[in-house]
Design an enzyme around this catalytic site. Structure first.
Site, PDB file in Angstrom:
ATOM      1  N   LYS A 220       0.837  -1.204   0.000  1.00 12.76           N
ATOM      2  CA  LYS A 220       0.000   0.000   0.000  1.00 12.76           C
ATOM      3  C   LYS A 220       0.870   1.252   0.000  1.00 12.76           C
ATOM      4  CE  LYS A 220      -3.919  -2.318   2.095  1.00 12.76           C
ATOM      5  NZ  LYS A 220      -4.604  -2.776   3.312  1.00 12.76           N
TER       6      LYS A 220
ATOM      7  N   GLN B 110      -4.887  -1.336   9.455  1.00 15.99           N
ATOM      8  CA  GLN B 110      -4.844  -2.677   8.857  1.00 15.99           C
ATOM      9  C   GLN B 110      -5.499  -3.702   9.782  1.00 15.99           C
ATOM     10  OE1 GLN B 110      -3.421  -3.421   5.715  1.00 15.99           O
ATOM     11  NE2 GLN B 110      -4.337  -5.418   6.057  1.00 15.99           N
TER      12      GLN B 110
ATOM     13  N   ASP C 243     -11.067   3.287   3.945  1.00 10.04           N
ATOM     14  CA  ASP C 243     -11.525   1.891   3.872  1.00 10.04           C
ATOM     15  C   ASP C 243     -13.054   1.823   3.771  1.00 10.04           C
ATOM     16  OD1 ASP C 243      -9.835  -0.248   3.642  1.00 10.04           O
ATOM     17  OD2 ASP C 243      -9.336  -0.351   5.773  1.00 10.04           O
TER      18      ASP C 243
END
Ligand code: NAD
Length: 302
Positions: free
Chosen positions: A54, A98, A121
């Site tokens: 990422k 995460q 997200d």
């Protein structure tokens, strides 16, 4: 006739190019470079690989990135304090924590703590609600967003098509179903308790499978000509080698479907590309708000 293979790698490269152009245009317009903050707790090797990918891809499209690698023993309140600092930091456009998180941390509390406009997200309840209400403008989870781009690379218009989503997680299945409904598909969701999965699959013009069960969907489950999107990724050992497999028995399905994603090389590459797209979109919204707030006589809502 064998199905068309949907090339997720190529489409992800297109999305990354679009994002890089969008970043350049934003910066040329006077806005600061977008910045993604990624937070990782613990030393799970797979999570470290995801985070490194990422960060690398964020920088490759011209955005800043920063990563916070925290001990697995980090307390929930320490994590929430960090999120609050990042919420307030005007140079941070997007925040990604995460998953999975250690069991002593309440995931729902964490996703709720991230400010909706920085929630790249798309898990904050406000963003979930916006998508559920069919509203545009909220941030949508990256994997379903990527799947929609893959579907639209096959179909110009999906309104009225029958779509089945197999898997009902908050990360993939549920937001996927909401997006398909927003596009006026007739949507069903199947899950572990669903009966007669085979018959239900065979009715679907668009079949999205996200269960983590290798080869759950066989060729005979598929309606001839259907578009099949395989989100599943499972690492298995076969003939002494490790390989990644999806939830669809690809060799069978490719004989029946009209179009199908491979594993790997289908949905996977699109997920990170859509994270970059969400970060750009968050940065644009924040830049517009800042500009509005700076103009005399205007009130910025948000
Ligand atoms: P999850 O475990 O949270 O949810 C799985 C869902 O599948 C549940 O709703 C469950 O009810 C359903 N399910 C399980 N067995 C079933 C069965 N036999 N029949 C019907 N439904 C069944 O998983 P998740 O986070 O949604 O991920 C699903 C898969 O997608 C995993 O393989 C994961 O690795 C993969 N994934 C891939 C990406 C990507 O970028 N390609 C992103 C997220 C998840």
């Amino acid at each position: 006739m064998a199905a068309r293979i949907i090339d997720g790698k190529a489409l992800a490269a297109t999305v990354r190019r679009e994002v890089a152009e969008g970043v350049a245009a934003l910066v040329a317009g006077g806005a600061p470079k977008p910045e993604l903050a990624v937070v990782l707790l613990g030393d799970d090797p797979a999570s470290h690989v995801y985070v490194s990918n990422k960060v690398r891809q964020t920088e490759a499209v011209g955005m800043h990135s920063r990563r916070y690698l925290l001990e697995a023993s980090t307390t929930e309140s320490q994590l929430l304090n960090l999120i609050e600092d990042l919420n307030r930091d005007s140079s941070v456009s997007g925040i990604l924590v995460q998953f999975p998180l250690p069991s002593h941390i309440d995931t729902a509390r964490v996703v709720t703590a991230i400010r909706p406009e920085k929630d790249v997200d798309g898990f904050n309840p406000l963003n979930v609600g916006r998508t559920a209400a069919g509203m545009e403008g909220g941030l949508v989870p990256c994997t379903p967003l990527g799947v929609m781009r893959l579907i639209k690379s096959v179909h110009k218009d999906i309104a009225g098509l029958d779509a089945l989503v197999v898997g009902a997680s908050n990360v993939v299945g549920r937001p996927m179903a909401r997006l398909l409904l927003r596009e006026l598909c007739t949507v069903s969701i199947a899950h572990i308790k669903t009966t007669d999965l085979e018959r239900r699959c065979r009715e679907a013009d668009i079949l999205v499978v996200a269960t983590g069960v290798p080869a759950l969907v066989r060729g005979r489950f598929i309606k001839p000509g259907a578009t099949v999107i395989d989100v599943g990724i499972t690492r298995i050992r076969s003939e002494g080698f490790e390989k990644l497999v999806g939830d669809v028995a690809f060799d069978e399905a490719v004989q029946v479907a009209g179009a199908i994603t491979p594993v790997p090389g289908g949905v996977g590459p699109m997920t990170i590309a859509c994270l970059l797209a969400n970060t750009l979109s968050a940065a644009r919204t924040q830049a517009t708000r800042r500009k509005a707030a700076a103009e005399p006589g205007t009130v910025a809502f948000g």
